[in-house]
Scaffold this active site. Structure first.
Site, mmCIF file in Angstrom:
data_model
loop_
_atom_site.group_PDB
_atom_site.id
_atom_site.type_symbol
_atom_site.label_atom_id
_atom_site.label_comp_id
_atom_site.label_asym_id
_atom_site.label_seq_id
_atom_site.Cartn_x
_atom_site.Cartn_y
_atom_site.Cartn_z
ATOM 1 N N HIS A 147 1.481 5.109 -2.253
ATOM 2 C CA HIS A 147 2.555 4.612 -1.402
ATOM 3 C C HIS A 147 3.909 5.125 -1.883
ATOM 4 O O HIS A 147 4.742 5.585 -1.089
ATOM 5 C CB HIS A 147 2.575 3.078 -1.424
ATOM 6 C CG HIS A 147 1.471 2.424 -0.666
ATOM 7 N ND1 HIS A 147 1.242 2.642 0.674
ATOM 8 C CD2 HIS A 147 0.538 1.518 -1.061
ATOM 9 C CE1 HIS A 147 0.216 1.916 1.078
ATOM 10 N NE2 HIS A 147 -0.233 1.223 0.037
ATOM 11 N N GLU A 157 -1.255 3.839 4.169
ATOM 12 C CA GLU A 157 -2.486 3.475 3.472
ATOM 13 C C GLU A 157 -3.383 4.684 3.264
ATOM 14 O O GLU A 157 -4.128 4.757 2.279
ATOM 15 C CB GLU A 157 -3.222 2.379 4.247
ATOM 16 C CG GLU A 157 -4.298 1.659 3.450
ATOM 17 C CD GLU A 157 -3.763 0.853 2.269
ATOM 18 O OE1 GLU A 157 -4.578 0.482 1.392
ATOM 19 O OE2 GLU A 157 -2.541 0.600 2.207
ATOM 20 N N HIS A 211 -3.178 3.523 -6.606
ATOM 21 C CA HIS A 211 -3.020 3.130 -5.202
ATOM 22 C C HIS A 211 -1.548 2.997 -4.835
ATOM 23 O O HIS A 211 -1.091 3.564 -3.831
ATOM 24 C CB HIS A 211 -3.752 1.809 -4.965
ATOM 25 C CG HIS A 211 -3.682 1.302 -3.566
ATOM 26 N ND1 HIS A 211 -4.697 1.495 -2.652
ATOM 27 C CD2 HIS A 211 -2.715 0.604 -2.903
ATOM 28 C CE1 HIS A 211 -4.362 0.948 -1.502
ATOM 29 N NE2 HIS A 211 -3.158 0.394 -1.623
ATOM 30 N N GLU A 212 -0.810 2.255 -5.639
ATOM 31 C CA GLU A 212 0.607 2.054 -5.323
ATOM 32 C C GLU A 212 1.416 3.333 -5.514
ATOM 33 O O GLU A 212 2.420 3.545 -4.822
ATOM 34 C CB GLU A 212 1.181 0.911 -6.158
ATOM 35 C CG GLU A 212 0.520 -0.442 -5.935
ATOM 36 C CD GLU A 212 0.465 -0.867 -4.479
ATOM 37 O OE1 GLU A 212 1.338 -0.459 -3.694
ATOM 38 O OE2 GLU A 212 -0.468 -1.619 -4.121
#
Length: 491
Positions: free
Chosen positions: A260, A286, A256-257
């Site tokens: 980003h 996101e 997830h990170e």
């Protein structure tokens, strides 16, 4: 030098200082000594005072008035658009208020962490009241008669109103509730057998980061209570966390990170330290983290690859096959924590926060009543009681640092990710073959070229609609979820 050159040079220095402020925040979450919070609050306030003074410097307004925007190319026009928005926002907020917000939220973050560890909302409530009062004051200064919450939302998703999001989320919610209800009537997926060594988790975590395209020569991975990413351009840092009983927490926090982080690393280098040198909005941001984590990282094809890596590191961990592992990765079950929620229930967690923070901002809900309101709403939405404050209204850091208006961008990002995934599948028909062997290049290259490289060049909705060829809606996300989970749970 011309007004344009003077302005862009001045703004580049402001952008550089802003990156320094972000790095102080990263340090506070990862490396800062336990008892350094008070001094860090003073440091953050001092730096915010410098930044605020630069953002509302009268010379910025003078330079802008001297530039004929219509004669500039698209890149310069976009930079001027963002500089003007920042200037017009900054001049409405008194400098002492900006410093007070920076100081208070820096202090509040430590108070939140302590209250969360102690499961003591009452200890944190007075601090949250102070943060909320300051953010309301800022919102009222910016709104000038308009809706205060919409003004807060504009900091994270320009061009979107609460009314628009309410309509989109209202269309999303019934399908999610129906799908959730059908799934929870089925037998749960097979559980893994731990514990799982932390060092091995972090080895796989680093492998996943590299597979998804994260450049560790321009970034690093550390541990934090609440995973996050920070920075842009040549210094983009991410964090993850470990749980000896749940390696997915580590793996999917990392992926997830990385979504980003890759967005920031892949912005066109020509935009470095300019007003468009970072992601265009938190909703688009996101969309990258969620498509990396879910549509790619939790796909049937990629989990085959991940299953082989877990076998190599952990041996027999109670899951007999890649198919059973895919179902385990995507298991839908009861839980309290937003960041650990499955794809079906995640947005229900976000909608709860969206409604509660609007009520806090409007004054319809008092901080002293937040825990009760949260617990009541959670029971209404999920059908079981919150056991503790750390599993309820203290689980997220956002309100402690003043991020009112941020939460809805999570669900908006999921909607965007659904649209992007539909288009990506058409553009990359061989995608599943690549994912089975851990090759993410076709997907991440497409996202880099169609979304990430543009940075803040385009407005958020335009970024998504240009990439997809259609206006974003909740329909692709709902279709994806229904197809995926109908297969997994034989609905």
């Amino acid at each position: 030098m011309t007004a344009l050159n003077d302005l862009l040079k001045f703004d580049s220095q402001t952008q550089a200082l802003s990156q320094v402020a972000g790095r102080l925040g990263w340090d506070q979450e990862t490396m800062m000594p336990e008892n350094s919070g008070d001094q860090r609050g003073v440091e953050m306030a001092a730096l915010e005072g410098v930044l605020h003074a630069r953002r509302c410097d009268a010379r910025v307004g003078e330079w802008l008035s001297q530039i004929h925007i219509g004669t500039q190319d698209g890149v310069i026009q976009a930079q001027l658009r963002e500089i003007r928005l920042s200037f017009e926002r900054a001049v409405k907020v008194p400098g002492d208020l900006a410093e007070a917000i920076a100081s208070t939220t820096s202090m509040s973050q430590g108070k939140w962490a302590a209250a969360r560890a102690a499961d003591d909302f009452a200890a944190f409530a007075p601090v949250l009241e102070e943060v909320l009062a300051l953010k309301r004051e800022e919102g009222q200064a910016l709104a000038v008669g308009a809706d205060v919450y919409d003004t807060m939302l504009a900091d994270y998703e320009p061009g979107t109103s609460a009314a628009e999001l309410e309509q989109m989320f209202g269309a999303l919610r019934p399908g999610l509730v129906e799908l959730r209800g059908a799934i929870l009537e089925k037998e749960p997926a097979q559980a893994m057998q731990g514990p799982f060594d932390e060092a091995a988790q972090l080895q796989i975590s680093n492998l996943l980061a590299e597979k998804f395209g994260y450049d560790l020569k321009r970034g690093r991975i550390d541990k934090a209570v609440h995973p996050f990413s920070s920075g842009s351009g040549q210094d983009v840092r991410i964090t993850t966390r470990t749980n000896p009983d749940d390696p997915f927490n580590c793996f999917y926090s990392t992926i997830h990170e990385v979504g980003h982080g890759c967005y920031e690393q892949n912005v066109d280098p020509k935009y470095l330290l300019t007003a468009i040198g970072q992601g265009t909005s938190m909703g688009v941001h996101e969309s990258q983290s969620r498509i990396y984590e879910n549509q790619l990282g939790r796909s049937r094809a990629f989990t085959e690859f991940l299953f082989s890596k877990m076998q190599a590191h952990f041996g027999d961990f109670g899951i007999p096959s890649a198919e059973a592992f895919y179902k385990s990765v995507n298991s839908v079950s009861q839980g309290f924590i937003r960041t650990e929620a499955d794809e079906v229930q995640y947005n229900l967690h976000v909608l709860l926060r969206f409604d509660l923070e609007r009520a806090l901002v409007s004054g319809d809900l008092q901080v002293k009543d937040l825990q009760t309101a949260w617990n009541d709403r959670f029971y209404s939405d999920f059908g079981y009681h919150v056991a503790s404050a750390s599993q309820g209204c203290l689980q997220d850091v956002h309100w402690s640092v003043g991020l009112f208006g941020y939460f809805p961008t999570y669900s908006l990002g999921n909607v965007y990710a659904g649209c992007l995934h539909e288009t990506l599948r058409e553009a990359c028909p061989q995608l599943d073959e690549d994912l089975r062997v851990g090759n993410l290049a076709s997907a991440t290259d497409w996202l880099r070229d169609n979304v990430q490289c543009h940075g803040g060049l385009k407005l958020p909705r335009q970024t998504i609609s240009d990439a997809c060829g259609f206006e974003p809606s909740e329909a692709p996300l709902l279709a994806y979820l229904k197809q995926k989970f109908s297969y997994i749970y034989d609905l």
